[in-house]
Design an enzyme around this catalytic site. Structure first.
Site, PDB file in Angstrom:
ATOM      1  N   TRP A  23       0.831  -1.204   0.000  1.00 58.13           N
ATOM      2  CA  TRP A  23       0.000   0.000   0.000  1.00 58.13           C
ATOM      3  C   TRP A  23       0.869   1.259   0.000  1.00 58.13           C
ATOM      4  O   TRP A  23       2.024   1.231   0.427  1.00 58.13           O
ATOM      5  CB  TRP A  23      -0.932   0.003   1.217  1.00 58.13           C
ATOM      6  CG  TRP A  23      -0.233   0.078   2.555  1.00 58.13           C
ATOM      7  CD1 TRP A  23       0.176  -0.965   3.325  1.00 58.13           C
ATOM      8  CD2 TRP A  23       0.143   1.269   3.271  1.00 58.13           C
ATOM      9  NE1 TRP A  23       0.777  -0.515   4.475  1.00 58.13           N
ATOM     10  CE2 TRP A  23       0.771   0.848   4.478  1.00 58.13           C
ATOM     11  CE3 TRP A  23       0.009   2.626   3.023  1.00 58.13           C
ATOM     12  CZ2 TRP A  23       1.258   1.748   5.420  1.00 58.13           C
ATOM     13  CZ3 TRP A  23       0.498   3.536   3.961  1.00 58.13           C
ATOM     14  CH2 TRP A  23       1.118   3.095   5.147  1.00 58.13           C
ATOM     15  N   GLU A  66       7.773   8.611  13.586  1.00 58.49           N
ATOM     16  CA  GLU A  66       7.925   7.980  12.275  1.00 58.49           C
ATOM     17  C   GLU A  66       8.735   8.859  11.319  1.00 58.49           C
ATOM     18  O   GLU A  66       9.500   8.351  10.494  1.00 58.49           O
ATOM     19  CB  GLU A  66       6.550   7.688  11.668  1.00 58.49           C
ATOM     20  CG  GLU A  66       5.702   6.677  12.432  1.00 58.49           C
ATOM     21  CD  GLU A  66       6.161   5.241  12.231  1.00 58.49           C
ATOM     22  OE1 GLU A  66       7.109   5.007  11.462  1.00 58.49           O
ATOM     23  OE2 GLU A  66       5.559   4.345  12.854  1.00 58.49           O
ATOM     24  N   GLU A 104       9.096   1.711   6.059  1.00 60.44           N
ATOM     25  CA  GLU A 104       8.826   2.591   7.191  1.00 60.44           C
ATOM     26  C   GLU A 104       8.563   4.034   6.752  1.00 60.44           C
ATOM     27  O   GLU A 104       7.771   4.744   7.380  1.00 60.44           O
ATOM     28  CB  GLU A 104      10.013   2.560   8.166  1.00 60.44           C
ATOM     29  CG  GLU A 104      10.135   1.268   8.959  1.00 60.44           C
ATOM     30  CD  GLU A 104       9.147   1.190  10.114  1.00 60.44           C
ATOM     31  OE1 GLU A 104       8.611   2.244  10.519  1.00 60.44           O
ATOM     32  OE2 GLU A 104       8.907   0.076  10.601  1.00 60.44           O
ATOM     33  N   HIS A 107       4.987   5.421   6.503  1.00 64.99           N
ATOM     34  CA  HIS A 107       4.190   5.685   7.697  1.00 64.99           C
ATOM     35  C   HIS A 107       4.144   7.180   8.017  1.00 64.99           C
ATOM     36  O   HIS A 107       3.078   7.750   8.244  1.00 64.99           O
ATOM     37  CB  HIS A 107       4.746   4.924   8.894  1.00 64.99           C
ATOM     38  CG  HIS A 107       4.797   3.442   8.677  1.00 64.99           C
ATOM     39  ND1 HIS A 107       5.478   2.580   9.519  1.00 64.99           N
ATOM     40  CD2 HIS A 107       4.259   2.654   7.704  1.00 64.99           C
ATOM     41  CE1 HIS A 107       5.342   1.339   9.082  1.00 64.99           C
ATOM     42  NE2 HIS A 107       4.617   1.368   7.986  1.00 64.99           N
ATOM     43  N   GLU A 157       9.598  -2.508  17.571  1.00 63.58           N
ATOM     44  CA  GLU A 157       8.603  -2.716  16.518  1.00 63.58           C
ATOM     45  C   GLU A 157       7.286  -3.205  17.117  1.00 63.58           C
ATOM     46  O   GLU A 157       6.206  -2.826  16.659  1.00 63.58           O
ATOM     47  CB  GLU A 157       9.116  -3.724  15.480  1.00 63.58           C
ATOM     48  CG  GLU A 157      10.312  -3.256  14.663  1.00 63.58           C
ATOM     49  CD  GLU A 157       9.937  -2.289  13.537  1.00 63.58           C
ATOM     50  OE1 GLU A 157       8.798  -1.790  13.519  1.00 63.58           O
ATOM     51  OE2 GLU A 157      10.782  -2.042  12.672  1.00 63.58           O
ATOM     52  N   THR A 160       5.595  -0.235  18.790  1.00 65.07           N
ATOM     53  CA  THR A 160       5.002   0.647  17.796  1.00 65.07           C
ATOM     54  C   THR A 160       3.707   0.054  17.243  1.00 65.07           C
ATOM     55  O   THR A 160       2.740   0.774  16.987  1.00 65.07           O
ATOM     56  CB  THR A 160       5.993   0.906  16.640  1.00 65.07           C
ATOM     57  OG1 THR A 160       7.266   1.247  17.187  1.00 65.07           O
ATOM     58  CG2 THR A 160       5.521   2.040  15.769  1.00 65.07           C
ATOM     59  N   ASP A 189       2.292  -3.321   9.312  1.00 69.25           N
ATOM     60  CA  ASP A 189       3.692  -3.260   8.878  1.00 69.25           C
ATOM     61  C   ASP A 189       4.623  -3.466  10.064  1.00 69.25           C
ATOM     62  O   ASP A 189       5.603  -4.214   9.993  1.00 69.25           O
ATOM     63  CB  ASP A 189       4.002  -1.903   8.241  1.00 69.25           C
ATOM     64  CG  ASP A 189       3.492  -1.769   6.822  1.00 69.25           C
ATOM     65  OD1 ASP A 189       2.918  -2.731   6.280  1.00 69.25           O
ATOM     66  OD2 ASP A 189       3.667  -0.678   6.243  1.00 69.25           O
ATOM     67  N   GLU A 190       4.325  -2.772  11.166  1.00 68.84           N
ATOM     68  CA  GLU A 190       5.186  -2.858  12.343  1.00 68.84           C
ATOM     69  C   GLU A 190       5.240  -4.289  12.886  1.00 68.84           C
ATOM     70  O   GLU A 190       6.287  -4.752  13.336  1.00 68.84           O
ATOM     71  CB  GLU A 190       4.693  -1.896  13.437  1.00 68.84           C
ATOM     72  CG  GLU A 190       4.551  -0.440  13.009  1.00 68.84           C
ATOM     73  CD  GLU A 190       5.870   0.252  12.721  1.00 68.84           C
ATOM     74  OE1 GLU A 190       6.921  -0.422  12.685  1.00 68.84           O
ATOM     75  OE2 GLU A 190       5.865   1.482  12.548  1.00 68.84           O
ATOM     76  N   HIS A 193       7.556  -6.341  10.757  1.00 66.54           N
ATOM     77  CA  HIS A 193       8.945  -5.991  11.059  1.00 66.54           C
ATOM     78  C   HIS A 193       9.371  -6.590  12.408  1.00 66.54           C
ATOM     79  O   HIS A 193      10.522  -7.023  12.562  1.00 66.54           O
ATOM     80  CB  HIS A 193       9.114  -4.472  11.067  1.00 66.54           C
ATOM     81  CG  HIS A 193       8.811  -3.845   9.746  1.00 66.54           C
ATOM     82  ND1 HIS A 193       8.571  -2.488   9.592  1.00 66.54           N
ATOM     83  CD2 HIS A 193       8.694  -4.386   8.497  1.00 66.54           C
ATOM     84  CE1 HIS A 193       8.324  -2.231   8.313  1.00 66.54           C
ATOM     85  NE2 HIS A 193       8.392  -3.369   7.643  1.00 66.54           N
TER      86      HIS A 193
END
Length: 321
Positions: A23, A66, A104, A107, A157, A160, A189-190, A193
């Site tokens: 995305w 971020e 990252e 974000h 991560e 977050t 996403d976090e 990761h």
């Protein structure tokens, strides 16, 4: 690091998403090419009016964190075993960091644009804070040690993820579905990761258990500091805004001292610290310390007192009713 580097391409395929498939911020924001752009922005701004003060403080703090991505990339590039040189000598780890950074980076882009369109925040103050944070850098206590760095990223991560996911849940409860979807995608996403960095640690435990155990103990003993721990507003001294930001996050339950202890326990369980064998005497003592630490920290967290009243930041002025 050389042992793990053989699998970097596999890690990239397993834990990261190709640029063409992942995305992008524009997927979640009003489309400026469409005739409905101004109506869509108006809707976004109307929904933003309903969000409470501390919520905005936390969203701004998360955004600034971020946006300080240049600090994180330069820090990781300096870790021992990561060679960021030109040409064919550049190793797989530098490739991983660049791809991780690319993910990252989206974000901060998304959250920054949302804040700008919302009309609820002072963007110039936010931008100054972001520049200060990049200028000031951070000191997370890992040095160039990859073991300590991977413990830090595994922890951070996940922290977050919790923060963005809680913001998403709060936005959903306040009927702000679009903001909720934004924060949930960032949170996902976090979590990916987190799985990556915790997998690196798991594999290190297989081949160098004692040194990995000592690194884990070291990081838990000195405590994990948040990457925005030097946060400050314009014309203020370094780190003066971080405690107030943390208080806001705790006050509304976005990220709390209990979450910190829970993450610690999750890592202990994930890496099966109680089952690791072949440890030196020193590493055995480190394991004992780690196994007892969550219970000790939990008792301390129960005694924390968070101020009831909100601190008024330059970033966000109270809404006028």
């Amino acid at each position: 690091m050389h042992f793990l580097e053989k699998n970097v391409d596999h890690f990239i395929t397993q834990f990261l998403v190709p640029v063409e498939k992942i995305w992008q911020p524009s997927d979640y924001l009003p489309d400026s090419e469409k005739e409905t752009f101004f109506e869509d922005v108006k809707e976004l701004r109307e929904l933003a009016k309903e969000l409470p003060y501390d919520f905005w403080v936390v969203l701004v703090g998360d955004t600034i964190t971020e946006e300080a991505l240049p600090t994180y990339e330069s820090w990781l590039m300096d870790v021992e075993g990561i060679d960021n040189v030109d040409g064919e000598k550049r190793n797989g780890w530098s490739k991983w960091i660049r791809h991780w950074t690319g993910e990252e980076n989206r974000h901060g882009d998304l959250l920054n644009k949302y804040l700008y369109l919302s009309g609820r925040v002072n963007m110039r103050e936010i931008e100054q804070t972001t520049q200060h944070l990049i200028n000031d850098g951070f000191d997370i206590g890992t040095g160039r040690d990859p073991y300590k760095n991977f413990v830090y990223t595994s922890f951070q991560e996940l922290a977050t993820f919790i923060s963005h996911n809680r913001v998403a849940e709060m936005a959903q409860k306040m009927s702000n579905d679009k903001l909720s979807r934004m924060c949930k995608r960032i949170a996902s996403d976090e979590m990916r990761h987190h799985h990556a960095y915790s997998e690196f640690v798991r594999r290190i435990f297989e081949v160098d258990p004692s040194e990995m155990m000592l690194a884990f103990q070291y990081m838990m003993k000195q405590k994990i500091v948040m990457p925005a721990h030097f946060l400050r507003e314009s014309k203020e001294k370094i780190s003066t805004a971080f405690e107030q930001f943390s208080n806001a996050a705790q006050r509304i339950g976005v990220y709390t001292a209990t979450d910190y202890v829970d993450i610690m326990q999750k890592l202990i369980d994930k890496w099966q610290i109680d089952k690791i064998s072949g440890l030196t005497d020193e590493a055995e003592r480190a394991r004992d310390f780690l196994m007892k630490l969550p219970a000790r920290m939990s008792k301390i967290s129960e005694r924390l007192v968070i101020p009831v009243d909100s601190y008024i930041f330059k970033w966000v002025q109270p809404a006028v009713k």
